[in-house]
Design a protein around this motif. Sequence first.
Motif, PDB file in Angstrom:
ATOM      1  N   GLN A  13      81.838  34.361  28.715  1.00  0.00           N
ATOM      2  CA  GLN A  13      80.544  33.758  28.414  1.00  0.00           C
ATOM      3  C   GLN A  13      79.569  33.954  29.585  1.00  0.00           C
ATOM      4  N   PRO A  14      78.264  33.917  29.312  1.00  0.00           N
ATOM      5  CA  PRO A  14      77.279  34.042  30.393  1.00  0.00           C
ATOM      6  C   PRO A  14      77.386  32.897  31.391  1.00  0.00           C
ATOM      7  N   LYS A  15      76.802  33.106  32.567  1.00  0.00           N
ATOM      8  CA  LYS A  15      76.885  32.096  33.627  1.00  0.00           C
ATOM      9  C   LYS A  15      75.834  30.999  33.438  1.00  0.00           C
ATOM     10  N   ARG A  16      76.091  29.913  34.110  1.00  0.00           N
ATOM     11  CA  ARG A  16      75.154  28.791  34.173  1.00  0.00           C
ATOM     12  C   ARG A  16      74.933  28.469  35.640  1.00  0.00           C
ATOM     13  N   GLN A  17      73.679  28.479  36.092  1.00  0.00           N
ATOM     14  CA  GLN A  17      73.360  28.211  37.491  1.00  0.00           C
ATOM     15  C   GLN A  17      73.103  26.718  37.676  1.00  0.00           C
TER      16      GLN A  17
END
Length: 564
Positions: free
Chosen positions: A266-270
């Motif tokens: 899954q894409p990252k979360r900052q």
Amino acid sequence: MFLPTSRHEMQKQGIEQCDVVIVTPDAYVDHPSFAMAILGRFLEKQGYKVGILSQPDWKNPESFLELGVPRIAFAVSGGQADSMVINYTAKKIPRKEDRFCEDGNPYFSKKGEGKKYRIRPDRTVAVYCNQIKTACRDVPIIIGGIEASLRRIAHYDFWSDKIRRTVLLDSKADILIYGMGEYPLLETVQNLENGIPPEMIRVPNTAIICRKSGNYENVENAVILPSFKEVEDSKDKFAEAWRLFEKNDDRNVLIQKYDTRYYVQQPKRQATQEELDYIYDLRFERRPHPKYQRIPAFDMIETSVTSHRGCFGDCSFCAISAHQGKEIVSRSRDSILKEIKAISGMKNFRGTITDIGGPTANMYGSKCASGGCITHDCLKSGEGCKNLVPGTKEYLSILDEALKIRNVKRIQINSGIRYEQCILNDSAIESILGKYISGRMKIAPESGSDKVLKLMNKPSTKIFEGFYKRFTGIRKKSGLKCILTPYLITGHPGEGEKEILETSEFLKRFGLSGAQSQIFTPTPMTRSTAMYYLGYDPVTGQKTESEKDRKKLEKRKTYLLNRS
């Protein structure tokens, strides 16, 4: 009070069963510089009962049940660094010290006592998970930390000299968390608690193994990497996979096929500044668990403070950007000063804050005026991007404010400092030399060869020369007696005898003494490691021969040290 590390401590705290057991090969230090402490305290704050299983006897599966079977999951880490990097030198010789173990002793038994094997097994994540599965098959296993993060797709492994699968398959874990894991771990634990199977979890910064790729190929902007077999069989396919992974920068769903299974990421979360402040405001004992005497790694960071995460330097040989990210997330001034006030009030505080920094100290507060580029080429070959807004002034203001706190006599900077003028102006140099270092300013040109520096994605010797002129001018003007100590890497891809001589002349030209040097170690997923394996730069295609005779590399290192 520490998080429980034994059944006895669980009973004293009124805990019958842990919700999550964090398993780590490092000694338990309850300090915000140690991942097991941050993650454990963060989950505890959300109401979960967390146990720390530190340094289990990995040859005995039952030792992984020392805290009982957790209600929700095991959370397994390889420790503060990749286990192979900690266990072996660049010459693949077993190290005699592990700074994350008591007294630096890497073995379970003391010298002269019985059976002797390492506390930290090679490829810790895989070993731990397989032993947990042996002892307790039905409880989900979450893996994370830098070892899992950098081995999450097919990668070249220097120590076995082969392409290895994702650590998710080798470990037989259920879900992987990459990057900085506090909020992804919380959301994953909440999903598991609510009965959602691991293969159905869609949390940012996580990856799973699927039997079918499902509709992922149809997800908008999904990135399909060459399969493991393709990467294993073809260096050009390996290069293609590396380029796609790097270009994606964890922004879109990522897929890689393994036999009949698929790695799906899954894409990252900052994290935001507010979230970072919340994390570092958690309650910590700020010391090792009482069952340990001395932990060398703790001695270095006892009174250090993390000011930010991330690094946009993007050095080819460095794994930080692949783990922490290239965007800077900084804590607020109030959060940092609050922590320093707490440290200054501690009984054994001796007056010195040993660091206020991150991967690169003077990147604190830096941001992009345009909102963020895809490439994150903020330093632009040393000149600096026009959209780069440095936070140097704010950073130095925090240091000055920290010096005014009661009982604080001295502030040091021990994190790395980038010397490009775009983030280190003359007033910053003068302030740092005058207040925050003692006699030596450590800088990292890494090499004195422009050819090698370009491959390293480091600024040219011309940029260093500009910094040196500014440094010497300020030193002369202020009357300070500070000297520069350079840090070098020998054996980087593209370096030959000619480039070593160029580095030697570089040291001589600028009168740099007391150099520190290490032999290049190829760590998973970095651009330099790809160069080492491929024999060419995966980005430019430039040929990059690497000296692989470790004895010759040791001679190069000794030669440079003798020249400085």
